[in-house]
Design a protein around this motif. Structure first.
Motif, PDB file in Angstrom:
ATOM      1  N   ARG A 101       0.840  -1.198   0.000  1.00  0.00           N
ATOM      2  CA  ARG A 101       0.000   0.000   0.000  1.00  0.00           C
ATOM      3  C   ARG A 101       0.879   1.254   0.000  1.00  0.00           C
ATOM      4  NH1 ARG A 101      -1.962   3.490   3.938  1.00  0.00           N
ATOM      5  NH2 ARG A 101      -0.706   2.405   5.475  1.00  0.00           N
ATOM      6  N   SER A 102       1.870   1.263   0.874  1.00  0.00           N
ATOM      7  CA  SER A 102       2.773   2.417   0.963  1.00  0.00           C
ATOM      8  C   SER A 102       3.618   2.563  -0.296  1.00  0.00           C
ATOM      9  CB  SER A 102       3.676   2.272   2.190  1.00  0.00           C
ATOM     10  OG  SER A 102       2.907   2.268   3.365  1.00  0.00           O
ATOM     11  N   LEU A 103       4.079   1.448  -0.850  1.00  0.00           N
ATOM     12  CA  LEU A 103       4.866   1.516  -2.087  1.00  0.00           C
ATOM     13  C   LEU A 103       4.034   2.055  -3.247  1.00  0.00           C
ATOM     14  CD1 LEU A 103       6.852  -1.821  -1.796  1.00  0.00           C
ATOM     15  CD2 LEU A 103       7.818   0.490  -1.768  1.00  0.00           C
ATOM     16  N   ALA A 104       2.786   1.637  -3.333  1.00  0.00           N
ATOM     17  CA  ALA A 104       1.914   2.132  -4.402  1.00  0.00           C
ATOM     18  C   ALA A 104       1.742   3.645  -4.298  1.00  0.00           C
ATOM     19  CB  ALA A 104       0.556   1.424  -4.348  1.00  0.00           C
ATOM     20  N   ILE A 105       1.528   4.144  -3.098  1.00  0.00           N
ATOM     21  CA  ILE A 105       1.387   5.586  -2.889  1.00  0.00           C
ATOM     22  C   ILE A 105       2.708   6.293  -3.197  1.00  0.00           C
ATOM     23  CG2 ILE A 105       1.049   7.353  -1.112  1.00  0.00           C
ATOM     24  CD1 ILE A 105      -0.927   5.278   0.208  1.00  0.00           C
ATOM     25  N   SER A 106       3.801   5.738  -2.717  1.00  0.00           N
ATOM     26  CA  SER A 106       5.123   6.326  -2.920  1.00  0.00           C
ATOM     27  C   SER A 106       5.442   6.483  -4.404  1.00  0.00           C
ATOM     28  CB  SER A 106       6.172   5.441  -2.231  1.00  0.00           C
ATOM     29  OG  SER A 106       7.468   5.907  -2.443  1.00  0.00           O
ATOM     30  N   GLN A 107       5.136   5.450  -5.178  1.00  0.00           N
ATOM     31  CA  GLN A 107       5.457   5.479  -6.604  1.00  0.00           C
ATOM     32  C   GLN A 107       4.446   6.287  -7.409  1.00  0.00           C
ATOM     33  OE1 GLN A 107       5.668   1.321  -7.637  1.00  0.00           O
ATOM     34  NE2 GLN A 107       7.555   1.022  -6.475  1.00  0.00           N
ATOM     35  N   THR A 108       3.177   6.053  -7.173  1.00  0.00           N
ATOM     36  CA  THR A 108       2.132   6.644  -8.005  1.00  0.00           C
ATOM     37  C   THR A 108       1.929   8.124  -7.737  1.00  0.00           C
ATOM     38  OG1 THR A 108       1.030   4.497  -8.060  1.00  0.00           O
ATOM     39  CG2 THR A 108      -0.281   6.408  -8.704  1.00  0.00           C
ATOM     40  N   LEU A 109       1.983   8.510  -6.466  1.00  0.00           N
ATOM     41  CA  LEU A 109       1.693   9.897  -6.115  1.00  0.00           C
ATOM     42  C   LEU A 109       2.931  10.732  -5.803  1.00  0.00           C
ATOM     43  CD1 LEU A 109      -1.443   9.324  -3.857  1.00  0.00           C
ATOM     44  CD2 LEU A 109      -1.358   9.870  -6.313  1.00  0.00           C
ATOM     45  N   LEU A 110       4.035  10.067  -5.449  1.00  0.00           N
ATOM     46  CA  LEU A 110       5.190  10.833  -4.968  1.00  0.00           C
ATOM     47  C   LEU A 110       6.477  10.557  -5.741  1.00  0.00           C
ATOM     48  CD1 LEU A 110       4.190  10.526  -1.250  1.00  0.00           C
ATOM     49  CD2 LEU A 110       4.121  12.594  -2.652  1.00  0.00           C
ATOM     50  N   GLY A 111       6.383   9.788  -6.820  1.00  0.00           N
ATOM     51  CA  GLY A 111       7.458   9.716  -7.790  1.00  0.00           C
ATOM     52  C   GLY A 111       8.681   8.868  -7.471  1.00  0.00           C
ATOM     53  N   THR A 112       8.588   7.919  -6.547  1.00  0.00           N
ATOM     54  CA  THR A 112       9.781   7.107  -6.312  1.00  0.00           C
ATOM     55  C   THR A 112      10.041   6.197  -7.509  1.00  0.00           C
ATOM     56  OG1 THR A 112       8.526   5.489  -5.009  1.00  0.00           O
ATOM     57  CG2 THR A 112       9.716   7.196  -3.798  1.00  0.00           C
ATOM     58  N   GLU A 113      11.328   5.972  -7.765  1.00  0.00           N
ATOM     59  CA  GLU A 113      11.753   5.265  -8.966  1.00  0.00           C
ATOM     60  C   GLU A 113      12.721   4.121  -8.686  1.00  0.00           C
ATOM     61  OE1 GLU A 113      13.337   8.402 -11.365  1.00  0.00           O
ATOM     62  OE2 GLU A 113      11.347   9.191 -11.848  1.00  0.00           O
ATOM     63  N   ALA A 114      12.832   3.727  -7.425  1.00  0.00           N
ATOM     64  CA  ALA A 114      13.683   2.587  -7.057  1.00  0.00           C
ATOM     65  C   ALA A 114      13.183   2.056  -5.726  1.00  0.00           C
ATOM     66  CB  ALA A 114      15.149   3.000  -6.954  1.00  0.00           C
ATOM     67  N   VAL A 115      13.389   0.754  -5.498  1.00  0.00           N
ATOM     68  CA  VAL A 115      12.984   0.113  -4.248  1.00  0.00           C
ATOM     69  C   VAL A 115      14.155  -0.695  -3.712  1.00  0.00           C
ATOM     70  CG1 VAL A 115      11.429  -1.565  -3.154  1.00  0.00           C
ATOM     71  CG2 VAL A 115      10.554  -0.005  -4.915  1.00  0.00           C
ATOM     72  N   VAL A 116      14.424  -0.515  -2.429  1.00  0.00           N
ATOM     73  CA  VAL A 116      15.454  -1.278  -1.721  1.00  0.00           C
ATOM     74  C   VAL A 116      14.756  -2.055  -0.607  1.00  0.00           C
ATOM     75  CG1 VAL A 116      17.519  -1.114  -0.279  1.00  0.00           C
ATOM     76  CG2 VAL A 116      17.227   0.430  -2.234  1.00  0.00           C
ATOM     77  N   ILE A 117      14.994  -3.357  -0.556  1.00  0.00           N
ATOM     78  CA  ILE A 117      14.437  -4.218   0.484  1.00  0.00           C
ATOM     79  C   ILE A 117      15.574  -4.623   1.401  1.00  0.00           C
ATOM     80  CG2 ILE A 117      13.274  -6.423   0.953  1.00  0.00           C
ATOM     81  CD1 ILE A 117      12.132  -6.130  -1.979  1.00  0.00           C
ATOM     82  N   VAL A 118      15.405  -4.415   2.719  1.00  0.00           N
ATOM     83  CA  VAL A 118      16.477  -4.714   3.670  1.00  0.00           C
ATOM     84  C   VAL A 118      15.964  -5.617   4.789  1.00  0.00           C
ATOM     85  CG1 VAL A 118      18.232  -3.781   5.211  1.00  0.00           C
ATOM     86  CG2 VAL A 118      17.536  -2.463   3.205  1.00  0.00           C
ATOM     87  N   HIS A 119      16.459  -6.855   4.794  1.00  0.00           N
ATOM     88  CA  HIS A 119      16.263  -7.754   5.930  1.00  0.00           C
ATOM     89  C   HIS A 119      17.583  -7.730   6.699  1.00  0.00           C
ATOM     90  CE1 HIS A 119      12.718 -10.141   4.013  1.00  0.00           C
ATOM     91  NE2 HIS A 119      12.639  -8.838   3.763  1.00  0.00           N
ATOM     92  N   HIS A 120      17.696  -8.462   7.815  1.00  0.00           N
ATOM     93  CA  HIS A 120      18.941  -8.376   8.579  1.00  0.00           C
ATOM     94  C   HIS A 120      19.257  -9.668   9.323  1.00  0.00           C
ATOM     95  CE1 HIS A 120      17.030  -8.086  12.546  1.00  0.00           C
ATOM     96  NE2 HIS A 120      16.065  -7.497  11.877  1.00  0.00           N
ATOM     97  N   SER A 121      20.519  -9.815   9.667  1.00  0.00           N
ATOM     98  CA  SER A 121      20.973 -10.977  10.430  1.00  0.00           C
ATOM     99  C   SER A 121      20.361 -10.946  11.825  1.00  0.00           C
ATOM    100  CB  SER A 121      22.511 -10.978  10.520  1.00  0.00           C
ATOM    101  OG  SER A 121      22.960  -9.836  11.231  1.00  0.00           O
ATOM    102  N   ASP A 122      20.301 -12.095  12.452  1.00  0.00           N
ATOM    103  CA  ASP A 122      19.813 -12.220  13.831  1.00  0.00           C
ATOM    104  C   ASP A 122      18.408 -11.645  13.995  1.00  0.00           C
ATOM    105  OD1 ASP A 122      20.164 -13.082  16.494  1.00  0.00           O
ATOM    106  OD2 ASP A 122      20.766 -11.075  17.123  1.00  0.00           O
ATOM    107  N   CYS A 123      17.572 -11.832  12.979  1.00  0.00           N
ATOM    108  CA  CYS A 123      16.216 -11.276  12.986  1.00  0.00           C
ATOM    109  C   CYS A 123      15.298 -12.107  13.876  1.00  0.00           C
ATOM    110  CB  CYS A 123      15.651 -11.240  11.569  1.00  0.00           C
ATOM    111  SG  CYS A 123      14.035 -10.434  11.445  1.00  0.00           S
ATOM    112  N   GLY A 124      14.463 -11.423  14.636  1.00  0.00           N
ATOM    113  CA  GLY A 124      13.493 -12.105  15.479  1.00  0.00           C
ATOM    114  C   GLY A 124      12.500 -12.939  14.687  1.00  0.00           C
ATOM    115  N   MET A 125      12.280 -12.603  13.418  1.00  0.00           N
ATOM    116  CA  MET A 125      11.345 -13.357  12.585  1.00  0.00           C
ATOM    117  C   MET A 125      11.849 -14.760  12.286  1.00  0.00           C
ATOM    118  SD  MET A 125       8.870 -11.233  12.251  1.00  0.00           S
ATOM    119  CE  MET A 125       7.859 -11.668  10.849  1.00  0.00           C
ATOM    120  N   LEU A 126      13.122 -15.016  12.574  1.00  0.00           N
ATOM    121  CA  LEU A 126      13.702 -16.348  12.414  1.00  0.00           C
ATOM    122  C   LEU A 126      13.425 -17.251  13.623  1.00  0.00           C
ATOM    123  CD1 LEU A 126      17.163 -15.117  11.126  1.00  0.00           C
ATOM    124  CD2 LEU A 126      15.611 -16.570   9.798  1.00  0.00           C
ATOM    125  N   THR A 127      12.829 -16.706  14.681  1.00  0.00           N
ATOM    126  CA  THR A 127      12.771 -17.415  15.968  1.00  0.00           C
ATOM    127  C   THR A 127      11.409 -17.990  16.335  1.00  0.00           C
ATOM    128  OG1 THR A 127      12.234 -15.412  17.241  1.00  0.00           O
ATOM    129  CG2 THR A 127      14.591 -15.893  16.850  1.00  0.00           C
TER     130      THR A 127
END
Length: 167
Positions: free
Chosen positions: A69-95
């Motif tokens: 939802r946020s990416l759609a708004i960012s691109q469509t209404l506010l002109g973003t032209e690149a996306v960076v996805i950042v996950h990280h080591s030792d993430c709680g989502m692994l547990t």
């Protein structure tokens, strides 16, 4: 003094020195970053960003499905032209698994969360590749811009790019 009171005091000091009130609404670097909410990861500092440079969208695990939802708004209404996805080591989502957190919510809050996908994962690189695939399959976002995924090492501060074609 509570932690919230401390934060408010810090905001007073910040606001007294604030000089960036005239920044434009669209991000100056035309980039949107989807990152985990983990407190050890500061996307702006890790990527050399200042206020006004980028949209930074954070959630547990840095999951793209929750950021569409946020990416759609960012691109469509506010002109973003690149996306960076950042996950990280030792993430709680692994547990944990969905069932573990659902059980805890039932026990501690008497809450039924069986309908909620908490999106944990067991492999960091696979989670980044999965999120790139979610992005690419969504009809809500642009397909003509660069989308790249990374794992941030919480011990060294370094980003490592994940090859989206592998897996």
């Amino acid at each position: 003094m509570t932690v919230i009171d401390e934060l408010l005091r810090a905001n007073e000091a910040y606001a007294s020195q604030f000089t960036k009130g005239a920044l434009p609404l669209p991000p100056g670097r035309k980039v949107a970053i989807v990152a985990c909410m983990d407190a050890r990861l500061d996307p702006a500092r890790a990527l050399g960003l200042e206020e006004g440079d980028a949209h930074v969208i954070r959630n547990a695990g840095g999951r793209v499905v929750e950021a569409l939802r946020s990416l759609a708004i960012s691109q469509t209404l506010l002109g973003t032209e690149a996306v960076v996805i950042v996950h990280h080591s030792d993430c709680g989502m692994l547990t944990f698994s969905d069932e573990v957190i659902r059980r805890k919510l039932r026990q501690t809050l008497s809450a039924d969360a069986d309908h909620v996908a908490f999106l944990p994962f067991s492999d960091l690189d696979a989670s980044v590749r999965d999120d790139i695939a979610v992005y690419r399959s969504s009809p809500l976002v642009r397909k003509d811009i660069p989308v790249r995924g990374f794992v941030y090492d919480v011990r060294t501060g370094r980003l490592r790019e994940v090859d989206a074609s592998r897996g």
